[in-house]
Write a protein that holds these residues in place. Sequence first.
Motif, PDB file in Angstrom:
ATOM      1  N   LEU A 140       7.582  28.909 -50.830  1.00 44.18           N
ATOM      2  CA  LEU A 140       6.539  29.833 -51.286  1.00 44.18           C
ATOM      3  C   LEU A 140       7.095  31.235 -51.535  1.00 44.18           C
ATOM      4  CD1 LEU A 140       3.574  28.763 -48.960  1.00 44.18           C
ATOM      5  CD2 LEU A 140       3.791  28.353 -51.411  1.00 44.18           C
ATOM      6  N   LEU A 141       8.021  31.665 -50.685  1.00 46.13           N
ATOM      7  CA  LEU A 141       8.610  32.990 -50.873  1.00 46.13           C
ATOM      8  C   LEU A 141       9.467  33.035 -52.143  1.00 46.13           C
ATOM      9  CD1 LEU A 141       9.656  33.878 -47.219  1.00 46.13           C
ATOM     10  CD2 LEU A 141       7.756  34.844 -48.528  1.00 46.13           C
ATOM     11  N   GLU A 142      10.206  31.949 -52.394  1.00 40.86           N
ATOM     12  CA  GLU A 142      11.013  31.893 -53.616  1.00 40.86           C
ATOM     13  C   GLU A 142      10.119  31.880 -54.850  1.00 40.86           C
ATOM     14  OE1 GLU A 142      13.402  28.447 -53.078  1.00 40.86           O
ATOM     15  OE2 GLU A 142      14.687  29.378 -51.549  1.00 40.86           O
ATOM     16  N   ARG A 143       9.004  31.135 -54.769  1.00 35.84           N
ATOM     17  CA  ARG A 143       8.083  31.082 -55.899  1.00 35.84           C
ATOM     18  C   ARG A 143       7.459  32.462 -56.152  1.00 35.84           C
ATOM     19  NH1 ARG A 143       3.477  26.714 -55.463  1.00 35.84           N
ATOM     20  NH2 ARG A 143       2.542  28.257 -54.068  1.00 35.84           N
ATOM     21  N   ARG A 144       7.115  33.154 -55.066  1.00 37.85           N
ATOM     22  CA  ARG A 144       6.537  34.491 -55.218  1.00 37.85           C
ATOM     23  C   ARG A 144       7.553  35.446 -55.841  1.00 37.85           C
ATOM     24  NH1 ARG A 144       4.540  38.777 -50.609  1.00 37.85           N
ATOM     25  NH2 ARG A 144       2.849  39.709 -51.788  1.00 37.85           N
ATOM     26  N   ALA A 145       8.830  35.297 -55.431  1.00 35.34           N
ATOM     27  CA  ALA A 145       9.877  36.156 -55.986  1.00 35.34           C
ATOM     28  C   ALA A 145      10.042  35.899 -57.482  1.00 35.34           C
ATOM     29  CB  ALA A 145      11.195  35.913 -55.253  1.00 35.34           C
ATOM     30  N   ARG A 146       9.938  34.623 -57.890  1.00 36.19           N
ATOM     31  CA  ARG A 146      10.058  34.300 -59.311  1.00 36.19           C
ATOM     32  C   ARG A 146       8.912  34.911 -60.098  1.00 36.19           C
ATOM     33  NH1 ARG A 146      11.610  29.136 -57.361  1.00 36.19           N
ATOM     34  NH2 ARG A 146       9.524  28.323 -57.767  1.00 36.19           N
ATOM     35  N   VAL A 147       7.698  34.856 -59.539  1.00 37.86           N
ATOM     36  CA  VAL A 147       6.541  35.435 -60.226  1.00 37.86           C
ATOM     37  C   VAL A 147       6.717  36.935 -60.387  1.00 37.86           C
ATOM     38  CG1 VAL A 147       4.072  35.919 -60.008  1.00 37.86           C
ATOM     39  CG2 VAL A 147       4.936  33.639 -59.493  1.00 37.86           C
ATOM     40  N   ARG A 148       7.241  37.588 -59.332  1.00 40.11           N
ATOM     41  CA  ARG A 148       7.469  39.023 -59.413  1.00 40.11           C
ATOM     42  C   ARG A 148       8.509  39.344 -60.482  1.00 40.11           C
ATOM     43  NH1 ARG A 148       7.772  40.761 -53.013  1.00 40.11           N
ATOM     44  NH2 ARG A 148       5.533  41.081 -52.700  1.00 40.11           N
ATOM     45  N   THR A 149       9.554  38.491 -60.551  1.00 40.42           N
ATOM     46  CA  THR A 149      10.590  38.707 -61.561  1.00 40.42           C
ATOM     47  C   THR A 149      10.012  38.566 -62.957  1.00 40.42           C
ATOM     48  OG1 THR A 149      12.305  37.875 -60.073  1.00 40.42           O
ATOM     49  CG2 THR A 149      12.828  37.917 -62.419  1.00 40.42           C
ATOM     50  N   GLN A 204      -3.065  45.387 -41.874  1.00 43.31           N
ATOM     51  CA  GLN A 204      -3.193  46.773 -42.290  1.00 43.31           C
ATOM     52  C   GLN A 204      -1.963  47.598 -41.896  1.00 43.31           C
ATOM     53  OE1 GLN A 204      -6.107  47.044 -43.983  1.00 43.31           O
ATOM     54  NE2 GLN A 204      -6.566  44.972 -43.292  1.00 43.31           N
ATOM     55  N   GLN A 205      -1.351  47.223 -40.778  1.00 44.55           N
ATOM     56  CA  GLN A 205      -0.217  47.993 -40.264  1.00 44.55           C
ATOM     57  C   GLN A 205       1.091  47.648 -40.976  1.00 44.55           C
ATOM     58  OE1 GLN A 205      -0.115  47.321 -36.016  1.00 44.55           O
ATOM     59  NE2 GLN A 205      -2.304  47.738 -35.800  1.00 44.55           N
ATOM     60  N   ASN A 206       1.364  46.367 -41.119  1.00 45.53           N
ATOM     61  CA  ASN A 206       2.602  45.904 -41.749  1.00 45.53           C
ATOM     62  C   ASN A 206       2.275  44.779 -42.723  1.00 45.53           C
ATOM     63  OD1 ASN A 206       4.680  47.478 -40.308  1.00 45.53           O
ATOM     64  ND2 ASN A 206       4.000  46.328 -38.513  1.00 45.53           N
ATOM     65  N   LEU A 207       2.388  45.052 -44.004  1.00 46.79           N
ATOM     66  CA  LEU A 207       2.092  44.034 -45.004  1.00 46.79           C
ATOM     67  C   LEU A 207       3.169  42.946 -44.963  1.00 46.79           C
ATOM     68  CD1 LEU A 207       0.382  43.066 -47.391  1.00 46.79           C
ATOM     69  CD2 LEU A 207       1.900  44.378 -48.888  1.00 46.79           C
ATOM     70  N   PRO A 208       2.795  41.716 -44.633  1.00 50.12           N
ATOM     71  CA  PRO A 208       3.794  40.637 -44.568  1.00 50.12           C
ATOM     72  C   PRO A 208       4.061  40.053 -45.953  1.00 50.12           C
ATOM     73  CG  PRO A 208       1.645  39.786 -43.956  1.00 50.12           C
ATOM     74  CD  PRO A 208       1.468  41.265 -44.212  1.00 50.12           C
ATOM     75  N   ASP A 209       5.094  39.232 -46.021  1.00 45.18           N
ATOM     76  CA  ASP A 209       5.389  38.518 -47.259  1.00 45.18           C
ATOM     77  C   ASP A 209       4.618  37.207 -47.325  1.00 45.18           C
ATOM     78  OD1 ASP A 209       7.617  40.211 -48.448  1.00 45.18           O
ATOM     79  OD2 ASP A 209       8.420  39.817 -46.450  1.00 45.18           O
ATOM     80  N   LEU A 210       4.160  36.729 -46.163  1.00 46.77           N
ATOM     81  CA  LEU A 210       3.452  35.439 -46.105  1.00 46.77           C
ATOM     82  C   LEU A 210       2.689  35.360 -44.793  1.00 46.77           C
ATOM     83  CD1 LEU A 210       4.762  31.975 -47.171  1.00 46.77           C
ATOM     84  CD2 LEU A 210       4.029  32.268 -44.788  1.00 46.77           C
TER      85      LEU A 210
END
Length: 246
Positions: free
Chosen positions: A136-145, A60-66
């Motif tokens: 996983l972070l790269e895959r998430r970035a691709r989905v966002r793109t 709730q305080q800091n939304l993480p990337d993973l």
Amino acid sequence: MSSQAQGNERSGDNVPSLPARLLLVDDEPGLREAVQAYLEDSDFLVDVASNAREGWELLQQNLPDLVITDIMMPEVDGYQFLQQMREDPKFKALPVVFLTAKGMTTDRIQGYQAGCDAYLSKPFDPEELVAIVKNLLERRARVRTEGEDGAPDITALAGQIARIENMLKGKSGISPSPSPIKIDLTPREQSVLDLVAQGLMNKEIARRLETSVRNVEKYVSRLFTKTGTNSRTELVRYALEHGLTQ
């Protein structure tokens, strides 16, 4: 500049974004501190929690990337923690990696059924954890793109869901469906695949098979090619889905 920061540069303005923020939840102090230190040495920002309740407060305080979380924890276990995240729209698509001493096939399927993105059995090689996180972070970035440039590939997402559902069909709910495609594996490739599915790292597989880590890497690469997968997680899912391992 780190490779992680380079990978997060904004296109067009050449301005780097902040390092990826991770949330690590584990009730074992020694492991938690060691993993935190290794991840921070790999240029990640890491928030830590000793249990799922603390982890939920940090979300709730800091939304993480993973999120990286243990499964066997007191009061609220990893499965319940993941379910809580998936029921909240803010965290529904947040990548989650399970760290656990539970390495049986049924446990891994339960983890994937609950919605985790990767499953790493203890003891594990921290280098592999970093590789999984970056993937996983790269895959998430691709989905966002894709979401910015156009609609995401819904067909591919539906296919992934269908494959997981197929794994869960059968009398016990966890029986793998038969493979419609014949894949010829050598005895050594089959041995490596079975050990990968058990959650063993390359070094452990090399010791078990009395061979070199380089040879294990070669066999894993061949398995990727033969199954059309790109990561150990995808390989295990494919093997379970098509009954290639027990």
